[in-house]
Design an enzyme around this catalytic site. Structure first.
Site, PDB file in Angstrom:
ATOM      1  N   HIS A  69      75.300   9.923 -22.639  1.00 45.41           N
ATOM      2  CA  HIS A  69      73.984   9.484 -22.133  1.00 45.41           C
ATOM      3  C   HIS A  69      73.264  10.725 -21.593  1.00 45.41           C
ATOM      4  CE1 HIS A  69      71.002   6.748 -20.744  1.00 45.41           C
ATOM      5  NE2 HIS A  69      71.628   6.151 -19.744  1.00 45.41           N
TER       6      HIS A  69
ATOM      7  N   ASP B 290      67.525  14.863 -25.585  1.00 44.98           N
ATOM      8  CA  ASP B 290      68.394  15.872 -24.985  1.00 44.98           C
ATOM      9  C   ASP B 290      68.580  17.119 -25.854  1.00 44.98           C
ATOM     10  OD1 ASP B 290      68.892  14.320 -22.671  1.00 44.98           O
ATOM     11  OD2 ASP B 290      70.254  13.079 -23.827  1.00 44.98           O
TER      12      ASP B 290
ATOM     13  N   ARG C 114      60.068  11.929 -27.761  1.00 50.29           N
ATOM     14  CA  ARG C 114      60.212  12.777 -26.567  1.00 50.29           C
ATOM     15  C   ARG C 114      60.652  14.179 -27.005  1.00 50.29           C
ATOM     16  NH1 ARG C 114      64.415   9.066 -23.408  1.00 50.29           N
ATOM     17  NH2 ARG C 114      65.378   9.220 -25.468  1.00 50.29           N
TER      18      ARG C 114
ATOM     19  N   HIS D 233      71.445   8.243 -31.881  1.00 54.40           N
ATOM     20  CA  HIS D 233      70.948   7.342 -30.834  1.00 54.40           C
ATOM     21  C   HIS D 233      71.417   5.929 -31.128  1.00 54.40           C
ATOM     22  CE1 HIS D 233      68.202   5.412 -27.977  1.00 54.40           C
ATOM     23  NE2 HIS D 233      68.249   6.582 -27.367  1.00 54.40           N
TER      24      HIS D 233
ATOM     25  N   SER E 257      72.402   3.296 -18.210  1.00 54.80           N
ATOM     26  CA  SER E 257      71.914   3.374 -16.821  1.00 54.80           C
ATOM     27  C   SER E 257      71.055   2.162 -16.461  1.00 54.80           C
ATOM     28  CB  SER E 257      71.170   4.681 -16.569  1.00 54.80           C
ATOM     29  OG  SER E 257      70.213   4.922 -17.572  1.00 54.80           O
TER      30      SER E 257
END
Ligand code: CMX
Length: 425
Positions: free
Chosen positions: A264, A365, A319, A310, A234
């Site tokens: 993503h 995620d 995160r 990743h 992105s």
């Protein structure tokens, strides 16, 4: 009082001087080389673009303007946006002024709602978000001023106007999409007094939930997903589109088209779908043995384990750890959260057995969807939209900085396979 425009005007003079000095001193030094395998391998590890808003060391994870994310988890999105833009956290007066800048721009024109309401009922929420941003493009200050002959050194100011307008409006658009797409009733108008997080929660209009707790989760969510350096799909798309002097309505919606991919940002939707499938098969408390079995069934059927792996990170994503802590302290007994935690105990050990996988650890995620699900957002095709609300902070800040630094047109060289064949022989 100093506005964000004054603060950046002062900083940009310094940043431009620094950049000129760097290029003058070391412009001919080699920063990175590209092997044939890297050219065929998605340019992994090729350092060839500049991004100052954040960096992601593979053993540490996100660092925003030299502050590790873990030290920022108690901040608000407004503070983080200010930090991304200026490289400093705001003081009390600066924050009040900056928050007012954003609050005053949050109203969404009616024509956006008309378009969203006329879209097919089964449109993906990300398609609706990107459509809304493109429909709004006619408001771009950059485009208008460019047509009027704006000077190059002022491009960043017009981009900052667009950035503030977009960041202020996107929570209302995102909340409206939730209500339209999932038949939640009328759109809820913004509250002029509320901050970005509070107003987003207010406009989502969820029923009986612990508002204070959900507000805190949403604040954390909007901080955690804000930026992830410049080379991810992105960010690179946003950079490339914006480098053609397409305004950030075009570049942000383009970047978000990439965010909508399952490798993503859509991975959070895929991850929750996968967890619900597991629970449907094995009940509320799947054992470690059952989870191992499902991991191998998934891998053997040629699918990826969503939320794991990743392109850059080689450790557990900080995160993910932030969300894990939140779940442990607020709803440790929630069955979906328990499955997320158990998967964390099982998946890395199994993925380590697959030689080609470079990072067996969870990314953001793997946990984020379960947080939203707990508070009643059960429509998981919506999750990437919440990711996008947060990522609008980083992508628009990156564009402002790039225009401030007179960023070049992005135009790497491509070569043909025939050329490489001859080159290697
Ligand atoms: N499950 C199964 N296979 C995986 C895997 C996973 N979680 N992660 C990597 N692999 C595979 C890759 O598909 C690749 O296989 P092929 O060579 O057959 O194509 C191989 O391992 C090597 O990949 P890699 O170098 O470790 O990772 P990449 O940089 O190519 O890809 C990523 C990174 C994130 C796309 C990948 O790990 C993945 O698909 N993960 C699952 C989807 C996901 O969670 N995406 C979210 C990322 C965070 C975000 O952007 O939001």
């Amino acid at each position: 009082m100093s506005t964000i425009f004054d603060i950046l005007s002062r900083k940009i003079v310094e940043w431009r001087k620094e950049e000129s000095a760097i290029i003058e001193k070391g412009g001919t030094k080699v920063l990175s080389q590209v092997t044939v395998a890297q050219a065929y391998g998605g340019m992994r590890g090729v350092a060839s673009i500049i991004c100052d808003t954040s960096r992601v060391p593979q053993e540490q994870g996100l660092i925003i303007r030299e502050i590790p994310l873990k030290q920022l988890l108690d901040k608000t999105p407004e503070e983080i946006f200010f930090l991304l833009l200026t490289a400093e956290l705001p003081n009390k007066d600066q924050l009040a002024d900056f928050s007012e800048e954003i609050r005053s721009r949050k109203y969404v024109p009616k024509y956006v709602w008309d378009v969203l309401k006329s879209m097919p009922k089964d449109s993906h929420p990300m398609t609706m978000l990107n459509t809304a941003i493109l429909v709004l493009q006619k408001e771009s200050v950059f485009s208008k001023k460019y047509d009027d002959g704006m000077r190059k050194e002022d491009y960043w100011k017009a981009t900052l106007e667009d950035a503030l307008n977009l960041v202020a409006k996107i929570p209302a658009i995102a909340a409206g999409i939730y209500r339209i797409r999932f038949n939640k009733g009328d759109i809820i108008a913004p509250d002029p007094a509320m901050d970005l997080t509070g107003d987003y929660v207010h406009m989502l209009g969820l029923g009986e939930i612990n508002k204070e707790e959900f507000n805190d989760l949403m604040r954390l969510y909007l901080v955690a997903h804000c930026d992830h350096e410049g080379g991810n799909v992105s960010a690179l798309t946003n950079l490339t589109i914006n480098s053609a002097l397409s305004d950030i309505y075009y570049s942000l919606s383009g970047g978000f088209d990439g965010l909508a991919g399952p490798l993503h940002g859509l991975a959070n939707q895929e991850c929750l779908k996968w967890i619900l499938e597991i629970m449907q098969k094995y009940g509320n408390a799947p054992s470690k043995e059952q989870l191992k079995e499902i991991v191998w069934n998934t891998l053997n059927s040629g699918k990826v384990i969503p939320g794991y792996g990743h392109a850059v990170l080689r450790v557990t994503d900080p995160r993910f750890e932030g969300f894990l802590e939140f779940g442990k302290s607020h709803f440790p007994e929630d069955p979906i959260f328990l499955t997320v935690s158990r998967l964390y105990d099982v998946v890395p050990e199994e993925l380590k057995k697959v030689e080609k996988i470079k990072n067996p650890w969870p990314n953001v995620d793997a946990a984020s969807g379960s947080m939203l699900y707990h508070y009643g957002i059960k429509e998981f095709s919506y999750y990437t939209v919440v990711f996008a609300v947060s990522r609008s902070l980083g992508l628009t800040a990156q564009a402002v900085v790039n225009r401030a630094m007179n960023g070049p047109l992005i135009r790497p060289k491509s070569v043909t396979s025939q050329y490489v064949k001859e080159f290697v022989s």
